[in-house]
Design a protein around this motif. Structure first.
Motif, PDB file in Angstrom:
ATOM      1  N   GLY A 237       0.813  -1.215   0.000  1.00  0.00           N
ATOM      2  CA  GLY A 237       0.000   0.000   0.000  1.00  0.00           C
ATOM      3  C   GLY A 237       0.845   1.262   0.000  1.00  0.00           C
ATOM      4  N   ILE A 239       2.932   4.339   0.820  1.00  0.00           N
ATOM      5  CA  ILE A 239       3.796   4.619   1.973  1.00  0.00           C
ATOM      6  C   ILE A 239       3.564   6.041   2.474  1.00  0.00           C
ATOM      7  N   ILE A 240       3.357   6.178   3.772  1.00  0.00           N
ATOM      8  CA  ILE A 240       3.178   7.508   4.374  1.00  0.00           C
ATOM      9  C   ILE A 240       4.496   8.007   4.952  1.00  0.00           C
ATOM     10  N   GLU A 241       5.206   7.134   5.647  1.00  0.00           N
ATOM     11  CA  GLU A 241       6.425   7.561   6.330  1.00  0.00           C
ATOM     12  C   GLU A 241       7.331   6.358   6.545  1.00  0.00           C
ATOM     13  N   GLN A 242       8.637   6.630   6.539  1.00  0.00           N
ATOM     14  CA  GLN A 242       9.654   5.605   6.781  1.00  0.00           C
ATOM     15  C   GLN A 242      10.797   6.228   7.553  1.00  0.00           C
ATOM     16  N   ASN A 285      -0.716   4.677  -5.839  1.00  0.00           N
ATOM     17  CA  ASN A 285      -0.025   3.899  -4.821  1.00  0.00           C
ATOM     18  C   ASN A 285       1.048   4.718  -4.109  1.00  0.00           C
ATOM     19  N   GLN A 286       0.984   6.049  -4.258  1.00  0.00           N
ATOM     20  CA  GLN A 286       1.929   6.903  -3.554  1.00  0.00           C
ATOM     21  C   GLN A 286       1.154   7.867  -2.663  1.00  0.00           C
ATOM     22  N   THR A 287       1.890   8.642  -1.882  1.00  0.00           N
ATOM     23  CA  THR A 287       1.234   9.672  -1.087  1.00  0.00           C
ATOM     24  C   THR A 287       1.934  11.011  -1.277  1.00  0.00           C
TER      25      THR A 287
END
Lengths: 290, 290, 290, 290
Positions: A237, A239-242, A285-287
């Motif tokens: 899904g 990605i919001i943050e890494q 599929n990105q944010t």
């Protein structure tokens, strides 16, 4: 990213997105100016100078906002409709209603509940649903209902039905704070609100189970965590943050897990905080995170 | 990690590794004490309290080291042989002889050459081998021979033979500073020295070609680079060093590539510097970096 | 922060700042819409929801921009004048004209020149002025004039006069890339363009000379660097960018200096790149970096 | 840094420090070998190749350690005495006895207590002493005694006497987890155990009160926190650990404080964990952290 402004009663957040074209910023800001609104912050992103997708987040102060929303919405329907944009208008004073789902480990859960208590995340956690009873005391100590719904392979459908009964119409967001169960596609469709998960690796490295052991075996020098919206494709899904932390040959897999837990709780708390401030916009599929 | 001590003429580095067992540290330090050596630094690692693998790096100061090495080596053969350990003894004053292989991009190459010139990496770059002529002026500006050996699918075997002729017995290390060709297993066997590569992603994420576009498509929030020893399995060799940099929805794939280049050159330079100081020990498909 | 758009001929950047009041965003975006401009990016900041200072950076694409600038400027004078805002309108295609001043160390200088050559910093370095001759070959190797103007206590006024003669009307920015001399207040006033300096510590820690030795003596666990605009108050000008690197008891002061050099070159290069894209706005003794 | 080994009953930690001289490593490792101990990890540091100070931390596994300690200590007295070294021998199985002192803010306190509960910090928190009653429920929820001792300018001496009565002979470490009072020199002398404090800035920047407002006023781009041993010189004690987080013009001073709280709790938890594993050795006003 200012997080204090949400305290202001008359503060609104407007998210606009659609195919990029001229005049969107002008149309929105002129409409807000017509209402006498003061723009507090404005973030804008186009994926391409020509022919891309357009994203805008505007926070504004407007006297008597709650009363003005119906009329403002009508005009936004009109103006943004003509420009081919969809929009979302929220009042900053309203916290998101959140359910947290957990298994046995406490680090992500405690960090979220504690930040809510401190006022750092603008949410109301209305319930914690767990497939194990272990964390009941901790949750109830924060004055939050804890519901234990055991799950096994045979009972999954029934467990999900129970979960959905609790969640439907009651929450704006579901957070999987190390909930070690896979949710079915049916569940995701029926729950009708975004679901945020924390994956205990730096995706797309070490997809699936056991990432810390895999990281140890591969001999990596950094380990990480990834917060993402849940889709039917596991670990795929948006990605919001890494984030990552440096490790070395010294740590065992168990120690990597402990180091990783620190990253997990920070990454998940940031992702949830940003979501609750309407800073995260899905783009396929990105944010886009403003 | 002290890098100044290499200037001292009488400084030695001793790497010991093998199956862990009692008494290795004592045996080594007693032998060094017997010679009147002063231990300057000592790093030790066991993969497991019981039954693991043992690694030790000792730097020591010993009067008249070059003259003492034959006798010291004999005793080490004896003492460490009985303990089932292999060892490597080097004089810190001797820089590693290095060949750099490149294609067209300059960022990793220049960073290595600048650092050599400033005395930051203890190596002598004896030659730069390139499959394109573009970087010739830059390299020759440093007074270093630049040899252009074009490579295409048909000519690869012949090109590798030419490269091997230049490299054999002349270098202690080959560095692939964004050399965009795959080296054959034959080459790796015949070259007989370690080969370090920089991969432009945070391995094991985005293995193979085009990692920045893949990173953009996946919408990751960090991009990275990985320096590793080259083995026949592409992108699977032992990792020496990795690092990442934060990115967002704003950057295009081309901008990710530019941001990534900064990480690549730092990661590669660190890996080469550590290798040249005998800080990196291979442990199967992993590394111990002291 | 997209850095590719500067290649577009018709791309403009508009910086607006002043006391915050309603309608500025609307006024600017409506004016741009009237001209048929497409807003490519928009960043906005208010220091306070009420009664603060307002900052806006807008990049836009406008057909035939160079020809339209006079008329657009007239209207901006009018519209923004009424709103009490000052503004700056630049064409993205025009690189900043830059002079770099150095002493003997090469790391910051080389990084800037190399990034210019790669097209990473949108500037034309027209000259390098040095108080030592050491770096002449390096600079001329990039095809850039190198002017050696020795400075000592007695000759400072005369040296500054010589420097000013070279700089006046010829550059838009002066970069002190480890120029180990203090510039007089007179010089700063007469040069008439911004001056960016790199300080080799994490300001406000270790103000003044010898920061690495001070850092070693204090036993800090991180060392840093700070890029700032130069004002008459030494080390007190508005900070543009800072970064740090982790160190430990192992490093000597000399090694801290080497580690710090890496941070210095990155911090300075970022600050100069951002300045050259008109991303940095001074706000008293602080900066807004969009 | 392996943290699992502490679970082993027969694991010992030996800290040796003194003026550097030849043969210390050999003497210690030979003595341990004589006892049949297996060295699990060994860290060594000399401040200078010649004439510096020597530090060594060795962890070892020795069958029936508790019974062997008296004899081993006798021999260490003898061997290390002749070499002019002082030493400290601890059993890894014994957790440090800790008292935490707090005022009103909970972030550092809770992080320590959570980590203790999860087994991440090898300590037993025997009491929490507070000058405000606010955190009593939180602490008692962990089953830990909470003692409220109000402090004001007039009552300080009496309050410290009360505190000392609780602490003396009962704890091995005092942690000031945002205890907003200055402890007298008398207190520090009489308490007789190390005291660790968390300072809410990157020392030596922003010494004293109100660091976040000072950071905002100075316009820094990073904010940090510092854990250090407390000495009579406020904010001048030996630094154990520091870290920073990136900020920008967007954050208000209140938001800097919130961001900083995250750094504070991590830095303090790391410092306390390392201290409790005997990894931190004081070296004048600096620390060696193995």
């Amino acid at each position: 990213m200012s997080r204090t402004s949400r305290d202001v009663v008359d503060l609104g957040t407007l998210i606009v997105q659609g195919d990029d074209r001229q005049g969107i910023v002008a149309a929105v800001s002129s409409l807000l100016a017509k209402y006498g609104a003061n723009i507090v912050s404005l973030d804008q992103h186009s994926t391409d100078p020509a022919g891309g997708r357009f994203f805008q987040r505007t926070t504004f102060h407007l006297e008597d906002l709650p009363a003005q929303i119906p009329s403002l919405s009508d005009e936004l329907d009109n103006v943004l409709g003509m420009l081919g944009q969809s929009y979302r208008l929220t009042e900053a004073r309203k916290p998101k209603r959140v359910a947290i789902m957990v298994s046995k480990t406490d680090h992500c859960l405690l960090d979220l509940l504690w930040r809510q208590r401190r006022g750092e995340i603008h949410m109301n956690v209305g319930m914690v649903i767990a497939n194990h009873p272990d964390l009941g005391d901790d949750v109830r100590g924060f004055g939050i209902p804890f519901i234990h719904i055991p799950v096994n392979r045979a009972s999954r459908a029934q467990a999900e039905a129970e979960q959905l009964k609790l969640l439907t119409d009651n929450v704006d967001l579901v957070v999987l704070a190390r909930y070690m169960q896979i949710l079915s596609g049916d569940f995701l469709q029926q729950v009708g609100v975004p679901v945020i998960n924390i994956h205990h690796s730096f995706l797309p490295a070490f997809i699936g189970a056991g990432p810390y052991q895999k990281a140890k075996d591969r001999g990596v020098k950094l380990i990480g965590a990834t917060a993402h919206y849940v889709t039917e494709d596991l670990d795929e899904g948006p990605i919001i943050e890494q984030d990552v932390v440096r490790v070395s040959h010294v740590e065992t897999a168990a120690e990597l897990q402990r180091r990783g837990a620190d990253v997990e709780r920070q990454v998940l708390s940031r992702a949830v905080a940003w979501h609750c401030e309407d800073r995260v916009i899905r783009d396929g599929n990105q944010t886009v995170v403003f």
